[in-house]
Write an enzyme that holds these catalytic residues in place. Structure first.
Site, short mmCIF file in Angstrom:
data_model
loop_
_atom_site.label_atom_id
_atom_site.label_comp_id
_atom_site.label_asym_id
_atom_site.label_seq_id
_atom_site.Cartn_x
_atom_site.Cartn_y
_atom_site.Cartn_z
CG HIS A 127 -1.81 1.16 1.38
ND1 HIS A 127 -3.16 1.11 1.11
CD2 HIS A 127 -1.56 2.43 1.77
CE1 HIS A 127 -3.70 2.30 1.33
NE2 HIS A 127 -2.74 3.12 1.74
CD GLU A 128 1.77 3.58 3.61
OE1 GLU A 128 1.98 4.63 2.96
OE2 GLU A 128 0.75 3.42 4.31
CG HIS A 153 0.19 6.01 -0.75
ND1 HIS A 153 -0.94 6.44 -1.41
CD2 HIS A 153 -0.23 5.58 0.47
CE1 HIS A 153 -2.00 6.26 -0.63
NE2 HIS A 153 -1.59 5.73 0.51
CG HIS A 203 -6.15 6.61 0.29
ND1 HIS A 203 -5.77 7.63 1.14
CD2 HIS A 203 -5.36 5.55 0.61
CE1 HIS A 203 -4.81 7.20 1.94
NE2 HIS A 203 -4.54 5.94 1.63
#
Length: 651
Positions: free
Chosen positions: A291-292, A295, A301
């Site tokens: 997830h990070e 980014h 999101h």
């Protein structure tokens, strides 16, 4: 039990001696506790008062202290359990977690010279400029939260979600949307975009996050990062490299640093110079690392998408004003809507995002069955498609992938397949070492299986293990599915520890409803007409889970040529096709929405020619095995139209 808190409120130094009054008295289910306050007033004189404090629905306690009408401090003790979600808003209190000293130190490393308090003010100022989110009345809110089934959330789950980790570290007011470390330029862009004056201007696409040149990310591990976290990061990177055209190179001279800070957060996109990605205690999850990293690659999101209001309703009833800026919605100029809206995306908030203790959900899906699917940490098929589309990954030759799959740019000889499907062209059952192909009859049959790892009884594993079944039925029949019982399932938003996903809808590319709460047991679910075989995908990352479910087929009154997806989906796909932005070709659209697309009795291809989608050798085997007649007509036509004789007699 005695606990000591020190609270600094204005001119006061209040020493709170926490006394549990009358432990043997269980009246009102021990809802009230007494607090003995000892403090010095402004003149330095000692004072004392005992107050009775009500217990909140989430197990925390609420107290308010006012001094000469100038001071109003509200604090909530850390809750020891969670509660059944309710249909109306109970009394709430904001959780107040101050930025811890260690968190402040690691945050300073990541802010690129910006003092933490300045960043806090920048985000607050940006929030004031955000587009107005339509407010809903109390009556509308009550109706909204009656639209989905209420469940008993598991008390004391084996691990916290990444956003809870950050909240408890006091990071919420210093990071955008709980885990994004924006730079000054990105804050300025979002602020400008959110202003009403800018919104009236027609703008060209302007990415908030820059791409990594050459599709290569150079990084190194900070010296304080444990070997466990390093391996988790490597696992996440290996998965992304195996399914995209992106490359990650470990280089000790790189300026992009993965370090062990406090909390889980990262920069967004390539910024130039030193960048940081923090994976501290509680972030040791492969999905969190991915997830990070996503980014860092430039993804925001999911619920920030410009079209999010078509899929979810935002309810700020119990979201503190200081957190409402986290629900900013991007405009079409900066939103990257490259794939269908994905409730199950590992980039989507859960329904509890930034909600005060005991409050109602802040995000409610228009499809109510998806409420406990949002907030998952499994990288989905559409997440991979988003990354590949975002970075223009491609292959010189496009394979004829089945079930919505696409050619894998990391290995152009195979397809990337939706969960439940495997093989080179997504036409086989994925074998995870658990699961089998089952044949349905017109009476209920039961399947029971246990999977997971008994060695991790204390906490959750970094990664999940999977199980995959296929249920087959005769052509023209519809498959039904029913969960009978479960053992050791954790009922949490996002089903982050275990769950079962029966793929009932004809569009296999989307994440479908995941079930991890017993309140859905005994419900009979019917697959769309034409879903055959029907995958049943399940996962586990805590101890061992046992599922028992049943299946059968029933007669269908659906004609051979009809929509196999629901009407809303078909109308949306038709609109996208008419606007020239459909991600599906004509043959795929016919399988899902033949009637709505007016494709019944017509050859379904973009160039008007009728041909097999799969290689001749495979279609020959397909026909020899009787699949041309055993499979639903639309599915057989889609796979091997020429070999199965549909060129002269289209469905």
């Amino acid at each position: 039990m005695r606990r000591f808190f020190i609270c600094y409120i204005g001119f006061l130094s209040i020493f709170l001696d926490f006394i549990l009054a009358d432990k043997d008295n269980n009246s009102e289910e021990e809802r009230d506790r007494k607090f003995d306050w000892k403090f010095e007033n402004e003149n330095g004189k000692p004072e004392h008062e005992t107050v009775t404090v009500p217990k909140l629905p989430d197990g925390s306690y609420f107290w308010k202290w006012t001094w000469n009408s100038r001071i109003n401090s509200t604090t909530a003790a850390t809750p020891t359990s969670t509660v059944t979600t309710s249909t109306s808003a109970p009394t709430t209190s904001p959780r107040v977690y101050k930025l811890k000293s260690e968190a402040r130190k690691s945050l300073r490393k990541a802010l690129r010279g910006v003092p933490p308090e300045k960043r806090k003010k920048q985000l607050k100022k940006m929030g004031k400029k955000m587009m107005k989110i339509p407010k809903i009345t109390k009556k509308e809110s009550n109706k909204l939260h009656k639209s989905y089934r209420k469940v008993k959330i598991t008390e004391n789950p084996p691990a916290l979600d990444m956003f809870e980790v950050n909240e408890r570290a006091g990071l919420n007011e210093y990071l955008f949307q709980g885990d994004i470390n924006l730079n000054n330029n990105q804050i300025a862009k979002i602020s400008s975009e959110q202003s009403s004056k800018s919104r009236r201007k027609k703008r060209q696409i302007d990415n908030l996050a820059q791409f990594w040149p050459g599709k290569v990310v150079y990084y190194y591990f900070d010296s304080g990062l444990t070997t466990t976290v390093q391996q988790i990061v490597r696992d996440a990177i290996t998965f992304l490299e195996s399914n995209t055209c992106l490359k990650f190179e470990l280089n000790s001279t790189a300026t992009n640093r993965i370090f062990s800070g406090v909390g889980c957060y990262s920069d967004t996109g390539m910024l130039g110079g030193e960048q940081t990605l923090s994976l501290g205690y509680g972030c040791e999850v492969t999905g969190t690392a991915a997830h990070e990293i996503a980014h860092t690659l430039g993804l925001f999101h999911t619920q920030m998408r410009s079209d999010r209001d078509d899929y979810v309703t935002i309810d700020l009833t119990d979201v503190p004003e200081s957190s409402q800026q986290n629900f900013i919605k991007l405009t079409e100029a900066t939103s990257t809507n490259l794939v269908d809206y994905e409730y199950g995306s590992f980039m989507h908030y859960s329904g509890r995002a930034f909600v005060s203790s005991g409050g109602v959900d802040s995000i409610v899906p228009k499809d109510p069955v998806m409420v406990y699917t949002m907030g998952g940490r499994i990288v989905t098929f559409l997440d991979l498609k988003m990354l590949n589309t975002h970075y223009s990954c491609s292959c010189p030759t496009i394979l004829s992938c089945g079930n919505g799959g696409f050619t894998n740019p990391a290995n152009c000889s195979v397809c990337i397949c939706p969960y439940g499907f495997g093989g080179a062209l997504c036409t086989e059952r994925t074998d995870y070492g658990c699961g089998s192909t089952l044949t349905a009859t017109d009476t209920w049959q039961q399947e029971t299986y246990t999977f997971g790892n008994a060695s991790n009884s204390a906490t959750a594993r970094p990664s999940a293990v999977y199980c995959n079944h296929w249920i087959q039925a005769p052509v023209g029949k519809q498959i039904q599915f029913r969960i009978d019982s479960t053992y050791n399932t954790q009922c949490v938003y996002g089903c982050t520890f275990n769950g079962v996903e029966p793929k009932l809808k004809s569009d296999m590319t989307i994440t479908q409803a995941r079930y991890c709460c017993d309140e859905f047991n005994a419900e009979i679910m019917t697959a769309d007409f034409g879903v055959n075989p029907m995958p049943v995908f399940s996962f586990n990352r805590y101890y061992k889970t046992t599922y028992t479910w049943s299946y059968r087929y029933v007669d269908s009154n659906v004609t051979a040529c009809a929509d196999t997806s629901d009407k809303a989906t078909c109308l949306s796909l038709k609109s996208a096709k008419e606007q020239g932005c459909s991600i599906y070709d004509t043959a795929q659209l016919k399988v899902m929405c033949a009637a709505t697309m007016d494709l019944c009795g017509k050859v379904a291809s973009d160039d008007g020619t009728c041909k097999d989608r799969f290689p001749k050798s495979q279609c020959s085997t397909y026909s020899t095995n009787g699949m041309c007649t055993q499979q639903p007509p639309l599915a057989a036509e889609f796979s091997c139209a020429e070999t199965c004789g549909f060129c002269t007699n289209p469905v």
